[in-house]
Design an enzyme around this catalytic site. Structure first.
Site, PDB file in Angstrom:
ATOM      1  N   LYS A   1      -1.018  -5.639   7.463  1.00  0.00           N
ATOM      2  CA  LYS A   1      -1.515  -4.549   6.619  1.00  0.00           C
ATOM      3  C   LYS A   1      -0.369  -3.822   5.928  1.00  0.00           C
ATOM      4  CE  LYS A   1      -2.277  -0.271   8.140  1.00  0.00           C
ATOM      5  NZ  LYS A   1      -1.929   0.795   7.179  1.00  0.00           N
ATOM      6  N   ASN A   2       0.663  -3.458   6.699  1.00  0.00           N
ATOM      7  CA  ASN A   2       1.742  -2.643   6.155  1.00  0.00           C
ATOM      8  C   ASN A   2       2.558  -3.382   5.108  1.00  0.00           C
ATOM      9  OD1 ASN A   2       1.018  -0.463   7.722  1.00  0.00           O
ATOM     10  ND2 ASN A   2       2.521  -0.878   9.327  1.00  0.00           N
TER      11      ASN A   2
ATOM     12  N   CYS B   1      -1.757  13.889   6.911  1.00  0.00           N
ATOM     13  CA  CYS B   1      -1.856  12.783   7.846  1.00  0.00           C
ATOM     14  C   CYS B   1      -2.054  13.314   9.252  1.00  0.00           C
ATOM     15  CB  CYS B   1      -0.589  11.924   7.789  1.00  0.00           C
ATOM     16  SG  CYS B   1      -0.666  10.492   8.864  1.00  0.00           S
TER      17      CYS B   1
ATOM     18  N   ARG C   1       4.377  13.727   6.785  1.00  0.00           N
ATOM     19  CA  ARG C   1       5.086  12.548   6.280  1.00  0.00           C
ATOM     20  C   ARG C   1       5.402  12.815   4.811  1.00  0.00           C
ATOM     21  NH1 ARG C   1       1.094   7.817   8.282  1.00  0.00           N
ATOM     22  NH2 ARG C   1       2.825   6.413   7.940  1.00  0.00           N
TER      23      ARG C   1
ATOM     24  N   ASP D   1       3.893   2.308  16.198  1.00  0.00           N
ATOM     25  CA  ASP D   1       2.519   1.854  16.006  1.00  0.00           C
ATOM     26  C   ASP D   1       1.952   1.112  17.216  1.00  0.00           C
ATOM     27  OD1 ASP D   1       2.269   2.991  13.547  1.00  0.00           O
ATOM     28  OD2 ASP D   1       2.516   1.155  12.391  1.00  0.00           O
TER      29      ASP D   1
ATOM     30  N   ARG E   1      -9.328   0.260   8.720  1.00  0.00           N
ATOM     31  CA  ARG E   1      -8.160   0.396   7.858  1.00  0.00           C
ATOM     32  C   ARG E   1      -7.103  -0.646   8.192  1.00  0.00           C
ATOM     33  NH1 ARG E   1      -5.167   4.848   8.802  1.00  0.00           N
ATOM     34  NH2 ARG E   1      -3.928   4.088   7.058  1.00  0.00           N
TER      35      ARG E   1
END
Length: 421
Positions: free
Chosen positions: A22-23, A117, A122, A307, A399
């Site tokens: 995803k990132n 967030c 951030r 994460d 997500r």
């Protein structure tokens, strides 16, 4: 709204194929703004975040074909709008990174500041300072960044005061079409940085040193189209590895880059699970008995990833002893702790440190997901819990995890997605 329901207490046994990262995928989608030729991305995950990015790119004039399977095609022969509105950018922070490519290609752009967030502040000031170092004129007006570079971007020397993955990626996306050489100092070293650089280099960019703390970029006049495969998702791989370690059983993960999780495997082994690696797969096995306690400090890559902190904590809550988990990347990233406590965990949070005293078992309870990685943490805990766990607000999951309940079902998990009452 959906919820996840898990009947826990059953070991996992089977095989899970890991999706594209995803990132990485979101930033790779943005490269289409840098060329008027087609960009084809393979091994693309189908996620809420990639759909959000596709929506923003369409707004800017990009032709997006999400097609079938794991292939996405993007083509931007001409951009029809240089404004990224708040309603689109607020859905996902990473969409802010269209600013640099728009500026590099069209010399002007107007992009909304991203929203807040849940895991802490951030700020995007490092992004804006990097663009200013490349000659951009930046103004803030009513929540928007209005940027221009009348004579085009120019190479510059950028030193990040602390490691930032997003700012490093953003600077790279802008600098590839800048005139002259750009040097990034104290750059992020994550595999997703190298993935973005590899894609851009395949398009004709000249990026050297991606994955190291100093990155050099020699600007080019134009970039061509490309067909490129997204790197496998190391966070998804780590999440399923920890699911197997937490619930017990034997799970083989395929389509991975095992070297991208070099900080995780020794910790799982130290806790008492068996880890068998090769280059593209890993086998996690854990039988009876409680895991051993292991202390963890999150760090920038190649350290332990923030994460995976919540998922590792879910594992340690069952350890025979006390673990210390320190969060050094984001403040306010222990919001999953109260939910784990509802399931019987014994956790004390003191600032950026969580003291985890292992318990013999989880007890099923209704819990609420607070963010993407916390959602995965609660699923892992639910897989090991006695009874039926209900997890609400699972839209966070969509997500970043592709068909998580389906992949776990293939390993024998009694998990389903249902409509919340």
């Amino acid at each position: 709204m959906d919820k996840i329901v898990i009947e826990g207490g059953f070991p996992l046994n089977g095989e899970i194929s890991i999706s594209g990262a995803k990132n990485s995928a979101i930033k790779l989608m943005a490269v289409c703004l840098l060329t008027d030729e087609p960009v084809t991305l393979t091994n693309m995950p189908r996620l809420r975040d990639t759909r959000s990015m596709a929506g923003l790119l369409r707004h800017l004039g990009v032709e997006v074909d999400e097609g079938e399977g794991d292939v996405m095609q993007l083509h931007a022969p001409k951009l029809t709008d240089l404004t990224a509105p708040y309603d689109l950018v607020r859905k996902m922070r990473a969409s802010f990174n269209v600013l640099g490519p728009l500026l590099a290609r069209e010399r002007k752009a107007k992009v909304s500041l991203p929203g807040g967030c849940a895991i802490g502040a951030r700020p995007v000031d490092l992004h804006l300072k990097a663009l200013e170092a490349l000659g951009a004129d930046i103004k803030l007006d009513e929540g928007y960044v209005i940027a221009s570079a009348k004579d085009g971007l120019k190479g510059g020397n950028i030193t990040f005061p602390f490691v930032s993955v997003g700012a490093t990626e953003h600077a790279m996306l802008a600098a590839v079409l800048a005139e002259g050489e750009t040097v990034l100092n104290n750059a992020a070293r994550e595999p997703e940085i190298a993935d973005l650089a590899n894609c851009l280099n395949a398009m004709g960019a000249k990026i050297m040193g991606a994955g190291r703390s100093e990155v050099r970029i020699q600007g080019v006049e134009r970039l061509s189209g490309v067909k490129y495969a997204v790197v496998p998702d190391r966070i998804e791989a780590g999440t399923y590895a920890l699911a197997a370690a937490t619930a017990g059983g034997s799970v083989r993960l395929t389509n991975i880059r095992s070297d991208h999780l070099g900080s995780l495997w020794p910790l799982i082994a130290q806790a008492g699970a068996k880890v068998s690696l090769d280059e593209t797969s890993v086998l996690i096995e854990r039988g009876g008995g409680r895991p051993k306690p292991v202390d963890v400090d999150t760090m920038a890559y190649p350290g332990f990833p923030t994460d995976l902190q919540a998922q590792f904590m879910a594992f340690m809550c069952l350890a025979d002893g006390t673990s210390i988990i320190r969060e050094n990347i984001f403040e306010n990233r222990f919001m999953h702790c109260p939910e784990l406590i509802r399931m019987g965990a014994d956790i004390t949070v003191r600032g950026r440190e969580a003291i985890v005293r292992g318990v013999k078992e989880y007890r099923a309870a209704p819990v609420m997901a607070t963010d993407l990685r916390a959602s995965a943490c609660l699923i892992n805990a639910g897989l090991a819990a006695r009874g039926e766990t209900h997890i609400s607000r699972v839209y966070h999951l969509d997500r970043g995890f592709e068909k998580i309940e389906v992949k776990l079902q293939q390993c024998g998990a009694r998990i389903s997605r249902q409509k919340d009452d």
